[in-house]
Design a protein around this motif. Structure first.
Motif, PDB file in Angstrom:
ATOM      1  N   HIS A  70     -11.171  -4.370  -1.245  1.00 48.47           N
ATOM      2  CA  HIS A  70     -11.115  -3.927  -2.497  1.00 48.47           C
ATOM      3  C   HIS A  70     -10.807  -4.909  -3.421  1.00 48.47           C
ATOM      4  O   HIS A  70     -10.170  -4.640  -4.556  1.00 48.47           O
ATOM      5  CB  HIS A  70     -10.349  -2.639  -2.611  1.00 48.47           C
ATOM      6  CG  HIS A  70      -9.118  -2.939  -1.907  1.00 48.47           C
ATOM      7  ND1 HIS A  70      -8.931  -2.878  -0.539  1.00 48.47           N
ATOM      8  CD2 HIS A  70      -7.666  -3.039  -2.497  1.00 48.47           C
ATOM      9  CE1 HIS A  70      -7.494  -3.207  -0.373  1.00 48.47           C
ATOM     10  NE2 HIS A  70      -6.875  -2.976  -1.396  1.00 48.47           N
ATOM     11  N   GLU A  92      -5.025   5.153  -6.862  1.00 46.16           N
ATOM     12  CA  GLU A  92      -5.575   6.583  -7.263  1.00 46.16           C
ATOM     13  C   GLU A  92      -5.309   7.372  -6.074  1.00 46.16           C
ATOM     14  O   GLU A  92      -5.207   8.497  -6.073  1.00 46.16           O
ATOM     15  CB  GLU A  92      -7.084   6.169  -7.604  1.00 46.16           C
ATOM     16  CG  GLU A  92      -7.195   5.193  -8.649  1.00 46.16           C
ATOM     17  CD  GLU A  92      -6.721   6.117  -9.874  1.00 46.16           C
ATOM     18  OE1 GLU A  92      -6.708   7.239 -10.276  1.00 46.16           O
ATOM     19  OE2 GLU A  92      -6.183   5.246 -10.882  1.00 46.16           O
ATOM     20  N   GLY A  93      -5.595   6.878  -4.727  1.00 43.79           N
ATOM     21  CA  GLY A  93      -5.749   7.917  -3.602  1.00 43.79           C
ATOM     22  C   GLY A  93      -4.308   8.156  -3.005  1.00 43.79           C
ATOM     23  O   GLY A  93      -3.188   7.764  -3.532  1.00 43.79           O
ATOM     24  N   SER A  94      -4.316   8.985  -1.907  1.00 41.51           N
ATOM     25  CA  SER A  94      -3.079   8.988  -1.101  1.00 41.51           C
ATOM     26  C   SER A  94      -2.289   7.699  -0.515  1.00 41.51           C
ATOM     27  O   SER A  94      -3.168   6.762  -0.559  1.00 41.51           O
ATOM     28  CB  SER A  94      -3.226   9.939  -0.059  1.00 41.51           C
ATOM     29  OG  SER A  94      -4.126   9.710   0.816  1.00 41.51           O
ATOM     30  N   ARG A  95      -1.326   7.571  -0.242  1.00 44.73           N
ATOM     31  CA  ARG A  95      -0.393   6.445   0.667  1.00 44.73           C
ATOM     32  C   ARG A  95      -1.421   6.402   1.892  1.00 44.73           C
ATOM     33  O   ARG A  95      -1.495   5.344   2.407  1.00 44.73           O
ATOM     34  CB  ARG A  95       0.802   6.777   0.715  1.00 44.73           C
ATOM     35  CG  ARG A  95       1.471   6.764  -0.472  1.00 44.73           C
ATOM     36  CD  ARG A  95       3.285   7.006  -0.383  1.00 44.73           C
ATOM     37  NE  ARG A  95       3.736   7.216  -1.422  1.00 44.73           N
ATOM     38  CZ  ARG A  95       4.127   6.421  -2.585  1.00 44.73           C
ATOM     39  NH1 ARG A  95       3.737   5.482  -2.499  1.00 44.73           N
ATOM     40  NH2 ARG A  95       4.748   6.872  -3.547  1.00 44.73           N
ATOM     41  N   LYS A  96      -1.796   7.325   2.687  1.00 47.26           N
ATOM     42  CA  LYS A  96      -2.254   7.332   3.794  1.00 47.26           C
ATOM     43  C   LYS A  96      -3.644   6.644   3.654  1.00 47.26           C
ATOM     44  O   LYS A  96      -4.036   5.737   4.549  1.00 47.26           O
ATOM     45  CB  LYS A  96      -2.655   8.854   4.515  1.00 47.26           C
ATOM     46  CG  LYS A  96      -3.355   8.659   5.886  1.00 47.26           C
ATOM     47  CD  LYS A  96      -3.478  10.146   6.353  1.00 47.26           C
ATOM     48  CE  LYS A  96      -4.122  10.119   7.589  1.00 47.26           C
ATOM     49  NZ  LYS A  96      -4.642  11.303   8.070  1.00 47.26           N
ATOM     50  N   LYS A  97      -4.385   6.935   2.852  1.00 49.79           N
ATOM     51  CA  LYS A  97      -5.666   6.144   2.583  1.00 49.79           C
ATOM     52  C   LYS A  97      -5.527   4.568   2.115  1.00 49.79           C
ATOM     53  O   LYS A  97      -6.143   3.847   2.674  1.00 49.79           O
ATOM     54  CB  LYS A  97      -6.538   6.958   1.516  1.00 49.79           C
ATOM     55  CG  LYS A  97      -7.201   8.164   1.776  1.00 49.79           C
ATOM     56  CD  LYS A  97      -8.221   7.977   2.694  1.00 49.79           C
ATOM     57  CE  LYS A  97      -8.835   9.492   3.044  1.00 49.79           C
ATOM     58  NZ  LYS A  97      -9.828   9.615   4.178  1.00 49.79           N
ATOM     59  N   ALA A  98      -4.567   4.608   1.345  1.00 49.92           N
ATOM     60  CA  ALA A  98      -4.246   3.229   1.047  1.00 49.92           C
ATOM     61  C   ALA A  98      -3.814   2.192   2.249  1.00 49.92           C
ATOM     62  O   ALA A  98      -4.279   1.112   2.273  1.00 49.92           O
ATOM     63  CB  ALA A  98      -3.085   3.063  -0.202  1.00 49.92           C
ATOM     64  N   SER A 112       0.862  -1.444  -0.055  1.00 51.60           N
ATOM     65  CA  SER A 112      -0.177  -0.076   0.036  1.00 51.60           C
ATOM     66  C   SER A 112       0.928   1.349   0.071  1.00 51.60           C
ATOM     67  O   SER A 112       0.515   2.269  -0.536  1.00 51.60           O
ATOM     68  CB  SER A 112      -0.834   0.097   1.419  1.00 51.60           C
ATOM     69  OG  SER A 112      -0.296  -0.006   2.377  1.00 51.60           O
ATOM     70  N   PRO A 163       0.143   2.903  -4.031  1.00 51.18           N
ATOM     71  CA  PRO A 163      -1.177   3.456  -3.269  1.00 51.18           C
ATOM     72  C   PRO A 163      -2.248   3.203  -4.359  1.00 51.18           C
ATOM     73  O   PRO A 163      -3.350   3.627  -3.770  1.00 51.18           O
ATOM     74  CB  PRO A 163      -0.745   4.703  -2.766  1.00 51.18           C
ATOM     75  CG  PRO A 163       0.393   5.278  -3.745  1.00 51.18           C
ATOM     76  CD  PRO A 163       1.172   3.877  -4.197  1.00 51.18           C
ATOM     77  N   LYS A 174      -6.689   1.570   4.347  1.00 52.31           N
ATOM     78  CA  LYS A 174      -7.545   0.404   3.817  1.00 52.31           C
ATOM     79  C   LYS A 174      -7.066  -1.037   3.758  1.00 52.31           C
ATOM     80  O   LYS A 174      -7.647  -1.997   4.426  1.00 52.31           O
ATOM     81  CB  LYS A 174      -7.783   0.541   2.388  1.00 52.31           C
ATOM     82  CG  LYS A 174      -8.700  -0.057   1.656  1.00 52.31           C
ATOM     83  CD  LYS A 174      -9.304   0.386   0.457  1.00 52.31           C
ATOM     84  CE  LYS A 174     -10.498  -0.054  -0.300  1.00 52.31           C
ATOM     85  NZ  LYS A 174     -11.712   0.122   0.361  1.00 52.31           N
TER      86      LYS A 174
END
Length: 108
Positions: free
Chosen positions: A103, A29-35, A23, A27, A38
């Motif tokens: 996902h 499409e999103g940011s590394r933090k969101k990945a 992640s 990552p 998740k």
């Protein structure tokens, strides 16, 4: 008697670590933090299962493995049965399986 279970826990925990590292490296499409959030939420149930499994392995190691009153065949059978129970829980087909991330990316 507990080696099969402990090795399984080590390998699955290592897979969780690699999944979390993925992640950060990829990552999407999103940011590394969101990945990372998740992926971490996908790993929580696995890590809880692993922690409980290590507690069980510790009890077996402390109360069954060191004593000669239990025959080797019993200890070996117990280790195999514990590993089979672990893997049957881990791989059991259900809607929210421990190996089906939210996902749909492979965990291990």
């Amino acid at each position: 008697a507990h080696g099969f279970l402990e090795l399984s826990v080590i390998f699955v925990s290592g897979g969780c670590g690699l999944y979390l590292a993925d992640s950060l490296i990829n990552p999407g499409e999103g940011s590394r933090k969101k990945a990372l959030q998740k992926h971490a939420s996908d790993c929580v149930s696995l890590l809880i299962l692993n922690a409980l499994s290590l507690v069980i392995a510790g009890v077996v190691e402390g109360y069954i493995s060191p004593y000669d009153e239990y025959p080797f065949s019993f200890k070996l059978s117990l280790g195999i049965v514990m590993a089979l129970i672990y893997w049957s829980i881990l791989l059991s087909p259900r809607e929210h399986s421990m190996l089906t991330p939210s996902h749909k990316r492979p965990l291990i």
